[in-house]
Design a protein around this motif. Sequence first.
Motif, PDB file in Angstrom:
ATOM      1  N   LEU A   4      32.076  -1.871   0.991  1.00 58.97           N
ATOM      2  CA  LEU A   4      33.202  -1.167   1.586  1.00 58.97           C
ATOM      3  C   LEU A   4      33.233   0.291   1.120  1.00 58.97           C
ATOM      4  CD1 LEU A   4      35.823  -1.412   3.316  1.00 58.97           C
ATOM      5  CD2 LEU A   4      37.003  -1.933   1.185  1.00 58.97           C
ATOM      6  N   HIS A   5      33.000   0.509  -0.166  1.00 59.05           N
ATOM      7  CA  HIS A   5      32.989   1.870  -0.690  1.00 59.05           C
ATOM      8  C   HIS A   5      31.781   2.668  -0.194  1.00 59.05           C
ATOM      9  CE1 HIS A   5      36.344   0.805  -3.154  1.00 59.05           C
ATOM     10  NE2 HIS A   5      36.414   2.043  -3.595  1.00 59.05           N
ATOM     11  N   VAL A  51      30.960   7.453   5.751  1.00 59.63           N
ATOM     12  CA  VAL A  51      31.771   7.985   6.844  1.00 59.63           C
ATOM     13  C   VAL A  51      32.423   9.302   6.419  1.00 59.63           C
ATOM     14  CG1 VAL A  51      33.860   7.589   8.231  1.00 59.63           C
ATOM     15  CG2 VAL A  51      32.160   5.762   7.955  1.00 59.63           C
ATOM     16  N   TRP A  52      32.978   9.338   5.225  1.00 59.57           N
ATOM     17  CA  TRP A  52      33.647  10.546   4.708  1.00 59.57           C
ATOM     18  C   TRP A  52      32.668  11.733   4.694  1.00 59.57           C
ATOM     19  CZ3 TRP A  52      38.723  10.612   2.408  1.00 59.57           C
ATOM     20  CH2 TRP A  52      39.093  11.847   1.863  1.00 59.57           C
ATOM     21  N   THR A  93      29.696  12.013   6.171  1.00 58.85           N
ATOM     22  CA  THR A  93      29.182  12.311   7.510  1.00 58.85           C
ATOM     23  C   THR A  93      30.171  13.170   8.301  1.00 58.85           C
ATOM     24  OG1 THR A  93      27.931  10.247   7.526  1.00 58.85           O
ATOM     25  CG2 THR A  93      28.331  11.291   9.662  1.00 58.85           C
ATOM     26  N   CYS A  94      31.432  12.783   8.278  1.00 62.08           N
ATOM     27  CA  CYS A  94      32.455  13.553   8.990  1.00 62.08           C
ATOM     28  C   CYS A  94      32.590  14.950   8.410  1.00 62.08           C
ATOM     29  CB  CYS A  94      33.805  12.839   8.924  1.00 62.08           C
ATOM     30  SG  CYS A  94      33.895  11.363   9.946  1.00 62.08           S
ATOM     31  N   ASN A  95      32.604  15.046   7.092  1.00 64.22           N
ATOM     32  CA  ASN A  95      32.866  16.326   6.446  1.00 64.22           C
ATOM     33  C   ASN A  95      31.635  17.221   6.344  1.00 64.22           C
ATOM     34  OD1 ASN A  95      35.776  16.418   5.689  1.00 64.22           O
ATOM     35  ND2 ASN A  95      35.204  14.407   4.886  1.00 64.22           N
ATOM     36  N   GLU A  96      30.499  16.737   6.782  1.00 61.60           N
ATOM     37  CA  GLU A  96      29.310  17.586   6.905  1.00 61.60           C
ATOM     38  C   GLU A  96      29.239  18.191   8.302  1.00 61.60           C
ATOM     39  OE1 GLU A  96      26.766  18.719   4.841  1.00 61.60           O
ATOM     40  OE2 GLU A  96      28.111  18.024   3.256  1.00 61.60           O
ATOM     41  N   GLY A  97      30.202  17.818   9.145  1.00 60.97           N
ATOM     42  CA  GLY A  97      30.280  18.396  10.483  1.00 60.97           C
ATOM     43  C   GLY A  97      29.406  17.718  11.514  1.00 60.97           C
ATOM     44  N   LEU A  98      28.925  16.514  11.228  1.00 59.30           N
ATOM     45  CA  LEU A  98      28.055  15.822  12.180  1.00 59.30           C
ATOM     46  C   LEU A  98      28.804  15.348  13.427  1.00 59.30           C
ATOM     47  CD1 LEU A  98      25.814  13.829   9.690  1.00 59.30           C
ATOM     48  CD2 LEU A  98      25.202  15.847  11.006  1.00 59.30           C
ATOM     49  N   PHE A  99      30.126  15.269  13.367  1.00 60.98           N
ATOM     50  CA  PHE A  99      30.936  14.901  14.526  1.00 60.98           C
ATOM     51  C   PHE A  99      31.701  16.113  15.064  1.00 60.98           C
ATOM     52  CE2 PHE A  99      30.752  10.782  12.178  1.00 60.98           C
ATOM     53  CZ  PHE A  99      29.994  10.095  13.098  1.00 60.98           C
ATOM     54  N   GLY A 100      31.257  17.267  14.663  1.00 59.23           N
ATOM     55  CA  GLY A 100      31.881  18.505  15.119  1.00 59.23           C
ATOM     56  C   GLY A 100      32.799  19.098  14.062  1.00 59.23           C
ATOM     57  N   PRO A 101      33.095  20.395  14.178  1.00 58.94           N
ATOM     58  CA  PRO A 101      33.919  21.063  13.173  1.00 58.94           C
ATOM     59  C   PRO A 101      35.362  20.552  13.132  1.00 58.94           C
ATOM     60  CG  PRO A 101      33.233  22.598  14.904  1.00 58.94           C
ATOM     61  CD  PRO A 101      32.587  21.286  15.176  1.00 58.94           C
ATOM     62  N   SER A 102      35.850  19.959  14.216  1.00 56.66           N
ATOM     63  CA  SER A 102      37.233  19.450  14.199  1.00 56.66           C
ATOM     64  C   SER A 102      37.375  18.185  13.353  1.00 56.66           C
ATOM     65  CB  SER A 102      37.706  19.186  15.628  1.00 56.66           C
ATOM     66  OG  SER A 102      36.903  18.193  16.219  1.00 56.66           O
ATOM     67  N   ALA A 103      36.288  17.511  13.039  1.00 59.32           N
ATOM     68  CA  ALA A 103      36.325  16.288  12.231  1.00 59.32           C
ATOM     69  C   ALA A 103      36.245  16.581  10.738  1.00 59.32           C
ATOM     70  CB  ALA A 103      35.180  15.361  12.629  1.00 59.32           C
ATOM     71  N   VAL A 104      36.106  17.861  10.357  1.00 57.24           N
ATOM     72  CA  VAL A 104      35.984  18.226   8.941  1.00 57.24           C
ATOM     73  C   VAL A 104      37.378  18.448   8.358  1.00 57.24           C
ATOM     74  CG1 VAL A 104      35.107  19.959   7.320  1.00 57.24           C
ATOM     75  CG2 VAL A 104      33.729  19.290   9.294  1.00 57.24           C
ATOM     76  N   TRP A 105      37.724  17.666   7.350  1.00 59.60           N
ATOM     77  CA  TRP A 105      39.006  17.851   6.664  1.00 59.60           C
ATOM     78  C   TRP A 105      38.821  18.078   5.166  1.00 59.60           C
ATOM     79  CZ3 TRP A 105      37.302  13.083   8.292  1.00 59.60           C
ATOM     80  CH2 TRP A 105      37.135  12.109   7.306  1.00 59.60           C
ATOM     81  N   ASP A 106      37.612  17.798   4.651  1.00 60.85           N
ATOM     82  CA  ASP A 106      37.323  17.971   3.224  1.00 60.85           C
ATOM     83  C   ASP A 106      35.895  18.500   3.089  1.00 60.85           C
ATOM     84  OD1 ASP A 106      37.584  17.822   0.434  1.00 60.85           O
ATOM     85  OD2 ASP A 106      36.929  15.720   0.371  1.00 60.85           O
TER      86      ASP A 106
END
Length: 157
Positions: free
Chosen positions: A38-39, A45-46, A48-61
């Motif tokens: 789980l971790h 996921v954290w 991947t999202c924050n490296e901008g792979l889903f676009g700049p709008s998905a980056v929060w950290d």
Amino acid sequence: MDIRLPNEQAVLARMRGTQDRIADAITTFAGTMRFVYLHALWFAVWITCNEGLFGPSAVWDPYPFGLLTMIVSLEAIFLSTFVMVSQNRQALREKVRADLDFETNIRSEVWSAHMGHVLGLDAERVEQDVRTLLAQNRAKMNDTEPTPTAPGAEAAS
């Protein structure tokens, strides 16, 4: 006559409160591979999202992932506390077991003494035989030769 020894599980159940059950449940879950998977998924996921792979709008950290670091640090603090709570409960369980074992040993010794007396056995002779057997057993465990004990020798020391 009704002689019953307390059941270890019953004694522990009476001592266990809601907070203890919660701490045990968390510690039990945290010690599983499911927790690890789980971790690993959460971190993947954290990051991947924050490296901008889903676009700049998905980056929060953004890197270096300060929020993730803080969350993981807080989780580590709480998990270590839960582990310590569980260790304290384990120590308490061991104490209860030791107390019940001691009570059982005392009962056994008293009953044996009474039965020996009724059977007309010489208590000193029986005790000497016990000491001899204990010395032989200790010698086997330590790979040494047993030292014979003279009657009354242990009482003098």
